[in-house]
Design a protein around this motif. Sequence first.
Motif, PDB file in Angstrom:
ATOM      1  N   ASP A   1       2.845  -5.815  -6.305  1.00 33.52           N
ATOM      2  CA  ASP A   1       1.615  -5.130  -6.678  1.00 33.52           C
ATOM      3  C   ASP A   1       1.483  -3.932  -5.742  1.00 33.52           C
ATOM      4  O   ASP A   1       1.677  -4.066  -4.534  1.00 33.52           O
ATOM      5  CB  ASP A   1       0.402  -6.049  -6.477  1.00 33.52           C
ATOM      6  N   VAL A   2       1.148  -2.792  -6.311  1.00 36.67           N
ATOM      7  CA  VAL A   2       1.078  -1.573  -5.502  1.00 36.67           C
ATOM      8  C   VAL A   2      -0.347  -1.028  -5.520  1.00 36.67           C
ATOM      9  O   VAL A   2      -0.947  -0.893  -6.589  1.00 36.67           O
ATOM     10  CB  VAL A   2       2.053  -0.491  -6.046  1.00 36.67           C
ATOM     11  N   VAL A   3      -0.881  -0.729  -4.344  1.00 38.85           N
ATOM     12  CA  VAL A   3      -2.231  -0.165  -4.226  1.00 38.85           C
ATOM     13  C   VAL A   3      -2.141   1.316  -3.895  1.00 38.85           C
ATOM     14  O   VAL A   3      -1.440   1.709  -2.954  1.00 38.85           O
ATOM     15  CB  VAL A   3      -3.030  -0.879  -3.110  1.00 38.85           C
TER      16      VAL A   3
ATOM     17  N   GLY B   1       6.348  16.811  -8.031  1.00 38.26           N
ATOM     18  CA  GLY B   1       6.708  15.625  -7.246  1.00 38.26           C
ATOM     19  C   GLY B   1       5.581  14.613  -7.088  1.00 38.26           C
ATOM     20  O   GLY B   1       5.800  13.533  -6.538  1.00 38.26           O
ATOM     21  N   PHE B   2       4.373  14.974  -7.561  1.00 39.51           N
ATOM     22  CA  PHE B   2       3.234  14.070  -7.338  1.00 39.51           C
ATOM     23  C   PHE B   2       2.726  13.440  -8.634  1.00 39.51           C
ATOM     24  O   PHE B   2       2.580  14.115  -9.653  1.00 39.51           O
ATOM     25  CB  PHE B   2       2.072  14.830  -6.683  1.00 39.51           C
ATOM     26  N   LEU B   3       2.441  12.144  -8.554  1.00 42.29           N
ATOM     27  CA  LEU B   3       1.774  11.447  -9.659  1.00 42.29           C
ATOM     28  C   LEU B   3       0.341  11.947  -9.767  1.00 42.29           C
ATOM     29  O   LEU B   3      -0.220  12.072 -10.849  1.00 42.29           O
ATOM     30  CB  LEU B   3       1.787   9.932  -9.368  1.00 42.29           C
TER      31      LEU B   3
ATOM     32  N   LEU C   1       0.863  -1.186   0.000  1.00 40.73           N
ATOM     33  CA  LEU C   1       0.000   0.000   0.000  1.00 40.73           C
ATOM     34  C   LEU C   1       0.898   1.233   0.000  1.00 40.73           C
ATOM     35  O   LEU C   1       1.763   1.384   0.871  1.00 40.73           O
ATOM     36  CB  LEU C   1      -0.891  -0.018   1.252  1.00 40.73           C
ATOM     37  N   CYS C   2       0.685   2.084  -0.982  1.00 39.99           N
ATOM     38  CA  CYS C   2       1.524   3.272  -1.110  1.00 39.99           C
ATOM     39  C   CYS C   2       1.113   4.317  -0.061  1.00 39.99           C
ATOM     40  O   CYS C   2      -0.075   4.571   0.126  1.00 39.99           O
ATOM     41  CB  CYS C   2       1.334   3.833  -2.518  1.00 39.99           C
ATOM     42  N   VAL C   3       2.082   4.891   0.616  1.00 41.92           N
ATOM     43  CA  VAL C   3       1.783   5.884   1.658  1.00 41.92           C
ATOM     44  C   VAL C   3       1.700   7.271   1.022  1.00 41.92           C
ATOM     45  O   VAL C   3       2.651   7.740   0.395  1.00 41.92           O
ATOM     46  CB  VAL C   3       2.868   5.861   2.761  1.00 41.92           C
TER      47      VAL C   3
ATOM     48  N   ASP D   1       8.010   9.338  -5.985  1.00 39.28           N
ATOM     49  CA  ASP D   1       9.038   8.551  -5.277  1.00 39.28           C
ATOM     50  C   ASP D   1       8.424   7.375  -4.537  1.00 39.28           C
ATOM     51  O   ASP D   1       8.980   6.276  -4.538  1.00 39.28           O
ATOM     52  CB  ASP D   1       9.783   9.430  -4.251  1.00 39.28           C
ATOM     53  N   ALA D   2       7.269   7.600  -3.893  1.00 39.33           N
ATOM     54  CA  ALA D   2       6.643   6.526  -3.107  1.00 39.33           C
ATOM     55  C   ALA D   2       6.243   5.364  -4.021  1.00 39.33           C
ATOM     56  O   ALA D   2       6.465   4.194  -3.697  1.00 39.33           O
ATOM     57  CB  ALA D   2       5.427   7.069  -2.363  1.00 39.33           C
TER      58      ALA D   2
END
Length: 206
Positions: free
Chosen positions: A95-97, A67-69, A32-34, A84-85
Amino acid sequence: MSGQLFIISAPSGCGKTSLIRALRQRRADIALCVSHTTRAPREGEIDGLHYHFTHNSTFEALLAQDGFLEHAQVFGHYYGTSHDAVAALSAQGQDVVLELDWQGALQVKQRRQDALWIFIIPPSLAELESRLRGRASDTDAVIARRLEGARRELAAARDADFLVVNDDFDLALQQLEAIFLCQRQRRARVIDAHPTLADDYALRPA
Ligand code: 5GP
């Protein structure tokens, strides 16, 4: 190969946080991405674990540096997913949530065509309202604001790739897990996980 990027959204009161927690207990390989947020930590929330709690000026500086997606303002506070996260987790092949509101989800879908968007929806509007009213501590004004926000959020569900109706929690959890497992069987990912088989069976695209 980097892992699959998933977005999970839901109106508040749909059990999204509990479902994601339960999913990660079953599947330690789902990260889980912070996110960053400018809202204050709630009781029990830990900086760097639940969110990167950030001052407005720091958030805006990061924003100015691209800096943000994605980022959005939700209930008057900034929320954002830093490049970066995501990169740090994807590089590990997991897998990234991304747990995002609809505004952030649309931005990610525009910038990352490979991202898959899962929307958790309540079994009915009446049920959602009764769940939101069930939190006895909230005033009518807060409930009305939440309901309004939930309706706006739900209107975005038509653009999602997957829908999970959270009526029965265990069933919804199974369905959510199935989406993740299914994606892992895509040919490109199986080839990546089994390079020798891919050579033996000539599985790679010509
Ligand atoms: P909460 O403050 O209750 O943790 O989250 C409020 C809302 O912000 C939820 O709908 C949550 O999904 C959304 N949210 C959390 N992190 C992010 C983020 O990084 N970007 C966006 N766009 N929304 C987020």
